[in-house]
Design an enzyme around this catalytic site. Structure first.
Site, PDB file in Angstrom:
ATOM      1  N   VAL A  14     -31.296 -64.340 -40.291  1.00  0.00           N
ATOM      2  CA  VAL A  14     -32.324 -64.293 -39.253  1.00  0.00           C
ATOM      3  C   VAL A  14     -33.047 -62.953 -39.253  1.00  0.00           C
ATOM      4  O   VAL A  14     -34.280 -62.888 -39.256  1.00  0.00           O
ATOM      5  CB  VAL A  14     -31.715 -64.579 -37.865  1.00  0.00           C
ATOM      6  CG1 VAL A  14     -32.760 -64.379 -36.766  1.00  0.00           C
ATOM      7  CG2 VAL A  14     -31.166 -66.008 -37.807  1.00  0.00           C
ATOM      8  N   ARG A  34     -26.284 -50.629 -42.233  1.00  0.00           N
ATOM      9  CA  ARG A  34     -25.016 -50.020 -42.605  1.00  0.00           C
ATOM     10  C   ARG A  34     -25.207 -49.195 -43.879  1.00  0.00           C
ATOM     11  O   ARG A  34     -26.110 -49.456 -44.671  1.00  0.00           O
ATOM     12  CB  ARG A  34     -23.949 -51.091 -42.823  1.00  0.00           C
ATOM     13  CG  ARG A  34     -23.530 -51.777 -41.525  1.00  0.00           C
ATOM     14  CD  ARG A  34     -22.324 -52.670 -41.736  1.00  0.00           C
ATOM     15  NE  ARG A  34     -21.935 -53.335 -40.510  1.00  0.00           N
ATOM     16  CZ  ARG A  34     -21.185 -52.777 -39.560  1.00  0.00           C
ATOM     17  NH1 ARG A  34     -20.737 -51.536 -39.714  1.00  0.00           N
ATOM     18  NH2 ARG A  34     -20.869 -53.442 -38.468  1.00  0.00           N
ATOM     19  N   VAL A  41     -37.736 -55.553 -48.439  1.00  0.00           N
ATOM     20  CA  VAL A  41     -39.004 -56.105 -47.950  1.00  0.00           C
ATOM     21  C   VAL A  41     -39.817 -55.022 -47.256  1.00  0.00           C
ATOM     22  O   VAL A  41     -39.344 -54.397 -46.304  1.00  0.00           O
ATOM     23  CB  VAL A  41     -38.759 -57.270 -46.967  1.00  0.00           C
ATOM     24  CG1 VAL A  41     -40.085 -57.805 -46.460  1.00  0.00           C
ATOM     25  CG2 VAL A  41     -37.966 -58.372 -47.650  1.00  0.00           C
ATOM     26  N   ALA A  72     -24.737 -58.758 -35.729  1.00  0.00           N
ATOM     27  CA  ALA A  72     -23.595 -59.291 -34.985  1.00  0.00           C
ATOM     28  C   ALA A  72     -22.453 -59.576 -35.943  1.00  0.00           C
ATOM     29  O   ALA A  72     -22.656 -59.692 -37.157  1.00  0.00           O
ATOM     30  CB  ALA A  72     -23.977 -60.577 -34.255  1.00  0.00           C
ATOM     31  N   SER A 116     -26.441 -66.771 -28.735  1.00  0.00           N
ATOM     32  CA  SER A 116     -26.028 -68.022 -29.372  1.00  0.00           C
ATOM     33  C   SER A 116     -25.877 -69.120 -28.331  1.00  0.00           C
ATOM     34  O   SER A 116     -25.481 -68.858 -27.192  1.00  0.00           O
ATOM     35  CB  SER A 116     -24.682 -67.836 -30.088  1.00  0.00           C
ATOM     36  OG  SER A 116     -24.145 -69.087 -30.512  1.00  0.00           O
ATOM     37  N   TYR A 142     -16.154 -66.127 -30.420  1.00  0.00           N
ATOM     38  CA  TYR A 142     -17.528 -65.718 -30.714  1.00  0.00           C
ATOM     39  C   TYR A 142     -18.425 -65.954 -29.502  1.00  0.00           C
ATOM     40  O   TYR A 142     -19.177 -65.071 -29.075  1.00  0.00           O
ATOM     41  CB  TYR A 142     -18.044 -66.492 -31.921  1.00  0.00           C
ATOM     42  CG  TYR A 142     -19.512 -66.287 -32.213  1.00  0.00           C
ATOM     43  CD1 TYR A 142     -19.983 -65.070 -32.677  1.00  0.00           C
ATOM     44  CD2 TYR A 142     -20.426 -67.316 -32.033  1.00  0.00           C
ATOM     45  CE1 TYR A 142     -21.327 -64.874 -32.950  1.00  0.00           C
ATOM     46  CE2 TYR A 142     -21.776 -67.141 -32.310  1.00  0.00           C
ATOM     47  CZ  TYR A 142     -22.222 -65.914 -32.771  1.00  0.00           C
ATOM     48  OH  TYR A 142     -23.561 -65.729 -33.031  1.00  0.00           O
ATOM     49  N   GLY A 191     -26.110 -86.674 -55.249  1.00  0.00           N
ATOM     50  CA  GLY A 191     -25.983 -88.106 -55.048  1.00  0.00           C
ATOM     51  C   GLY A 191     -24.596 -88.551 -54.630  1.00  0.00           C
ATOM     52  O   GLY A 191     -24.212 -89.706 -54.849  1.00  0.00           O
TER      53      GLY A 191
END
Length: 320
Positions: A14, A34, A41, A72, A116, A142, A191
């Site tokens: 994200v 970190r 980018v 996170a 979340s 979490y 498949g």
């Protein structure tokens, strides 16, 4: 003049997409990484840190208008930690609040927190979607850690005046998606016959581009201040529908066997895969009415378009 943005989590699924959008939109961006990370980018200012919960940010946050916090400790299927809740709290609660307190002290105007849907819970009855106003009922460490971070941020906002925006995504998919969604594409591409042809649940998903668009909207929209928003594509799918439409995006037939969902759930429970059974057969819907009305926001990408983009990336990069 564009807002000055401080972004965490820029190497993640994200956060990386948020970074690309911010650069494309000509925001002034600083990323926190970190020590062993790299961003490939755009030309952005980068600051390094060792751990969120102990880092000192005073100099880096001066002159920043908005902080977007995507970093996170994420939900993992087979957590090796002896105390998962403590591990989640260390990063998701202590790390978030350490950063947010220093942001407030440095004059940052707004803190956008990517939380979340697990704060709400693990599933809904069909036709009874979660809303942003529901009583939170997290079902795992979490989700508990994300709720505690939200609570801490709201208290900090009330005490300091820094605006806080909380966004709770459902399952995010898009180019470069990993885990179960990637496995699903692999099965369909090969498949492999799958026993998921008769599942009549309803699940909300959110395309990566749609989530990023909402995050960018939350950076500047006046009505977003001190609000909590749920986000999805605005169209819920059953597992069976998702597989058919993902197969179409891949240009492959969906070989789905009509095994009753109760039978799948029973088998999964016997194998100790109750959480997997919930994701495949259970419902999890969200109501984004508040997000639409308060922010005048509509998901810019339709489900089938998002699936096609996801499939195209997979086909281009898949290992032979």
């Amino acid at each position: 003049m564009a807002e000055s943005i401080f972004l965490t989590g820029a190497t993640g699924f994200v956060g990386g997409a948020v970074l690309r959008r911010l650069v494309a939109d000509n925001f002034s961006v600083t990323t926190a990484l970190r020590a062993d990370s790299q961003v490939v980018v755009g030309q952005v200012r980068t600051v390094m840190f060792e751990s969120l919960e102990t880092a000192s940010w005073e100099k880096e946050l001066l002159g920043i208008d908005v902080l977007v916090h995507c970093a996170a400790r994420v939900h993992v299927m087979n957590d090796a930690e002896t105390d998962p809740l403590a591990a989640f709290r260390k990063v998701n609660v202590q790390g978030t609040l350490n950063l947010a307190l220093q942001a407030a002290e440095s004059g940052v105007r707004r803190f956008v927190f990517v939380s979340s849907i697990k704060v709400n819970g693990e599933g809904t009855d069909s036709g009874k979607p979660y809303t942003a106003q529901d009583l939170p009922m997290p079902g795992d460490p979490y989700g508990v850690s994300k709720l505690e971070a939200e609570e801490g941020l709201r208290e900090l906002a009330a005490r300091t005046g820094m605006e806080v925006v909380i966004i709770r995504p459902v399952l995010v998919y898009g180019p470069g998606v990993k885990a179960n969604f990637l496995n699903m594409m692999r099965w369909l591409d090969k498949g492999v016959p799958l026993p998921f042809g008769a599942i009549h649940n309803a699940r909300s998903l959110v395309a990566l581009d749609n989530l990023v668009d909402l995050i960018v909207t939350a950076i500047t929209h006046p009505a977003a201040a001190n609000q909590t928003f749920l986000v999805s594509d605005g169209e819920d799918l059953s597992t069976t529908q998702l597989l058919h439409r993902m197969a179409a995006a891949l240009g492959k037939p969906a070989r789905l066997l009509p095994v009753p969902s109760w039978m799948l759930s029973t088998a999964a429970n016997m194998l100790g895969k109750r959480s997997l059974s919930q994701r495949l057969c259970g419902s999890l819907q969200v109501d984004i009415g508040k997000t639409r009305s308060l922010l005048q926001w509509t998901p810019p990408m339709a489900v089938d378009e998002a699936l096609k983009v996801t499939a195209a990336h997979y086909l281009e990069h898949k290992k032979q």
